[in-house]
Design a protein around this motif. Structure first.
Motif, PDB file in Angstrom:
ATOM      1  N   ASP A  67      34.086  32.727 -23.421  1.00  0.00           N
ATOM      2  CA  ASP A  67      35.354  32.129 -23.006  1.00  0.00           C
ATOM      3  C   ASP A  67      36.464  33.172 -22.907  1.00  0.00           C
ATOM      4  O   ASP A  67      37.269  33.151 -21.972  1.00  0.00           O
ATOM      5  N   GLU A  68      36.503  34.083 -23.877  1.00  0.00           N
ATOM      6  CA  GLU A  68      37.579  35.070 -23.926  1.00  0.00           C
ATOM      7  C   GLU A  68      37.458  36.114 -22.827  1.00  0.00           C
ATOM      8  O   GLU A  68      38.458  36.519 -22.215  1.00  0.00           O
ATOM      9  N   LEU A  69      36.242  36.552 -22.548  1.00  0.00           N
ATOM     10  CA  LEU A  69      36.019  37.654 -21.619  1.00  0.00           C
ATOM     11  C   LEU A  69      35.491  37.200 -20.268  1.00  0.00           C
ATOM     12  O   LEU A  69      35.226  38.038 -19.398  1.00  0.00           O
ATOM     13  N   ASP A  95      26.025  31.810 -13.036  1.00  0.00           N
ATOM     14  CA  ASP A  95      27.394  31.874 -12.555  1.00  0.00           C
ATOM     15  C   ASP A  95      28.281  32.659 -13.508  1.00  0.00           C
ATOM     16  O   ASP A  95      28.008  32.758 -14.709  1.00  0.00           O
ATOM     17  N   SER A  96      29.360  33.199 -12.981  1.00  0.00           N
ATOM     18  CA  SER A  96      30.353  33.859 -13.828  1.00  0.00           C
ATOM     19  C   SER A  96      30.879  32.858 -14.845  1.00  0.00           C
ATOM     20  O   SER A  96      31.198  31.717 -14.511  1.00  0.00           O
ATOM     21  N   GLY A  97      30.945  33.274 -16.112  1.00  0.00           N
ATOM     22  CA  GLY A  97      31.442  32.402 -17.165  1.00  0.00           C
ATOM     23  C   GLY A  97      30.460  31.359 -17.654  1.00  0.00           C
ATOM     24  O   GLY A  97      30.814  30.513 -18.472  1.00  0.00           O
ATOM     25  N   GLU A  98      29.216  31.415 -17.204  1.00  0.00           N
ATOM     26  CA  GLU A  98      28.224  30.413 -17.580  1.00  0.00           C
ATOM     27  C   GLU A  98      27.349  30.908 -18.724  1.00  0.00           C
ATOM     28  O   GLU A  98      27.035  32.096 -18.827  1.00  0.00           O
ATOM     29  N   PHE A  99      26.950  29.980 -19.591  1.00  0.00           N
ATOM     30  CA  PHE A  99      25.999  30.248 -20.670  1.00  0.00           C
ATOM     31  C   PHE A  99      24.697  29.559 -20.272  1.00  0.00           C
ATOM     32  O   PHE A  99      24.566  28.346 -20.362  1.00  0.00           O
ATOM     33  N   ARG A 147      30.307  42.208 -17.278  1.00  0.00           N
ATOM     34  CA  ARG A 147      30.473  40.872 -16.697  1.00  0.00           C
ATOM     35  C   ARG A 147      29.328  39.966 -17.111  1.00  0.00           C
ATOM     36  O   ARG A 147      29.442  38.742 -17.062  1.00  0.00           O
ATOM     37  N   VAL A 148      28.184  40.551 -17.500  1.00  0.00           N
ATOM     38  CA  VAL A 148      26.998  39.779 -17.875  1.00  0.00           C
ATOM     39  C   VAL A 148      26.423  40.343 -19.174  1.00  0.00           C
ATOM     40  O   VAL A 148      26.316  41.565 -19.330  1.00  0.00           O
ATOM     41  N   ILE A 149      26.070  39.443 -20.089  1.00  0.00           N
ATOM     42  CA  ILE A 149      25.329  39.814 -21.290  1.00  0.00           C
ATOM     43  C   ILE A 149      23.962  39.137 -21.228  1.00  0.00           C
ATOM     44  O   ILE A 149      23.874  37.922 -21.007  1.00  0.00           O
ATOM     45  N   ILE A 150      22.908  39.915 -21.417  1.00  0.00           N
ATOM     46  CA  ILE A 150      21.567  39.366 -21.541  1.00  0.00           C
ATOM     47  C   ILE A 150      21.168  39.466 -23.003  1.00  0.00           C
ATOM     48  O   ILE A 150      21.033  40.573 -23.535  1.00  0.00           O
ATOM     49  N   ALA A 151      21.034  38.339 -23.671  1.00  0.00           N
ATOM     50  CA  ALA A 151      20.680  38.297 -25.091  1.00  0.00           C
ATOM     51  C   ALA A 151      19.219  37.889 -25.196  1.00  0.00           C
ATOM     52  O   ALA A 151      18.865  36.724 -24.983  1.00  0.00           O
ATOM     53  N   ASP A 152      18.377  38.858 -25.504  1.00  0.00           N
ATOM     54  CA  ASP A 152      16.926  38.645 -25.501  1.00  0.00           C
ATOM     55  C   ASP A 152      16.453  38.273 -26.899  1.00  0.00           C
ATOM     56  O   ASP A 152      16.262  39.144 -27.746  1.00  0.00           O
ATOM     57  N   GLU A 153      16.265  36.975 -27.142  1.00  0.00           N
ATOM     58  CA  GLU A 153      15.837  36.470 -28.454  1.00  0.00           C
ATOM     59  C   GLU A 153      16.760  37.010 -29.559  1.00  0.00           C
ATOM     60  O   GLU A 153      16.310  37.366 -30.650  1.00  0.00           O
ATOM     61  N   ALA A 154      18.058  37.032 -29.277  1.00  0.00           N
ATOM     62  CA  ALA A 154      19.007  37.716 -30.153  1.00  0.00           C
ATOM     63  C   ALA A 154      19.210  37.032 -31.498  1.00  0.00           C
ATOM     64  O   ALA A 154      19.787  37.629 -32.407  1.00  0.00           O
TER      65      ALA A 154
END
Length: 258
Positions: free
Chosen positions: A190-192, A27-31, A162-169
């Motif tokens: 939260d900010e963006l 979802d938008s805004g979801e971690f 709108r989406v960040i994919i952090a791969d084993e970051a």
């Protein structure tokens, strides 16, 4: 609204099926943390979502466009909306480019900014991820692992995705630095109003840093749910084994993962 809806995504390498009808939504805004052992298909899924590797199935962008049905040319506008942060920041940052060039490249190539305005924006992005604007004059090798990851994050948010994919970051970072990077991602979420798909093999970070968890094993998502539910009452046998392997400092809470 779901930022990404992933339906029955499949991927084969030769005769081996690496992804087996994977279905999850973000979802938008979801971690959302996608957790599972090395080799289970997590990184392949991440790359498949943005056509870094070919995959079949359906990936709906904000309920409208199936990204997997697009040609490379049609996909181009969506690449600014979905950005990657990679496991090894030293390998993903060009060692021959200054930090200013690395972060500013997507803005320059996209024709969005140049000259003094570009330099100002790069300084703002560096400060937003906790680095001084003066860092833009240096090269990647001059920074620690955690600092390089901050540079990678600054590059990822440069185009206002709108989406960040952090791969084993954070997998290559020690505990305290890992927590700082996770806190930074939460602040940016939260900010963006970002949706973040955080890929990890360590489920120990789950309870404190995410909204939902998807557990992956042998190319399948075997369980999805709120972080508290997954940590305290896992249902799938593999999730139970994964949770039981996490050290619990407080002996009064050990029954929760028994």
């Amino acid at each position: 609204m779901a930022a990404l809806e992933i339906h029955n995504v499949r991927k084969e390498f030769g005769s081996e099926r690496v992804l087996k009808d994977v279905s999850i939504s973000i979802d938008s805004g979801e971690f959302l943390i996608l957790v599972g052992p090395s080799g289970c298909g997590k990184s392949t899924l991440a790359r498949g979502l943005i056509q870094m590797v070919p995959a079949t199935g359906q990936v709906n962008w904000r309920g409208e466009t199936d990204l997997l049905s697009l040609s490379p040319r049609q996909m181009k506008p969506y690449r600014s909306e979905i950005q990657m942060v990679f496991q090894d920041p030293l390998a993903s940052l060009n060692p021959r480019m200054t930090v200013e060039q690395i972060i500013g490249e997507p803005l320059l190539v996209g024709g969005l900014l140049k000259g003094a305005a570009l330099r100002k924006r790069v300084g703002e992005l560096l400060e937003r991820v906790g680095l001084p604007a003066s860092a833009m004059e240096r090269y990647p090798h001059a920074f620690s692992g955690g600092q390089r990851q901050r540079i990678g994050i600054a590059r990822a948010i440069a185009l206002d995705p709108r989406v960040i994919i952090a791969d084993e970051a954070t997998s290559a970072l020690d505990g305290s630095i890992r927590a700082q990077i996770l806190d930074l991602l939460l602040d940016l979420r939260d900010e963006l109003d970002l949706a973040i798909l955080f890929i990890a093999h360590d489920i120990g970070v789950v309870r404190y840093f995410c909204d939902r968890v998807a557990v992956m094993h042998r190319g399948r998502v075997v369980e999805t749910g709120p972080a508290v539910q997954i940590c305290d009452a896992p249902q799938a046998p593999y999730t139970q084994r994964l949770i039981s392997a996490v050290p619990i400092p407080d002996p009064r809470k050990r029954h929760l993962v028994a």
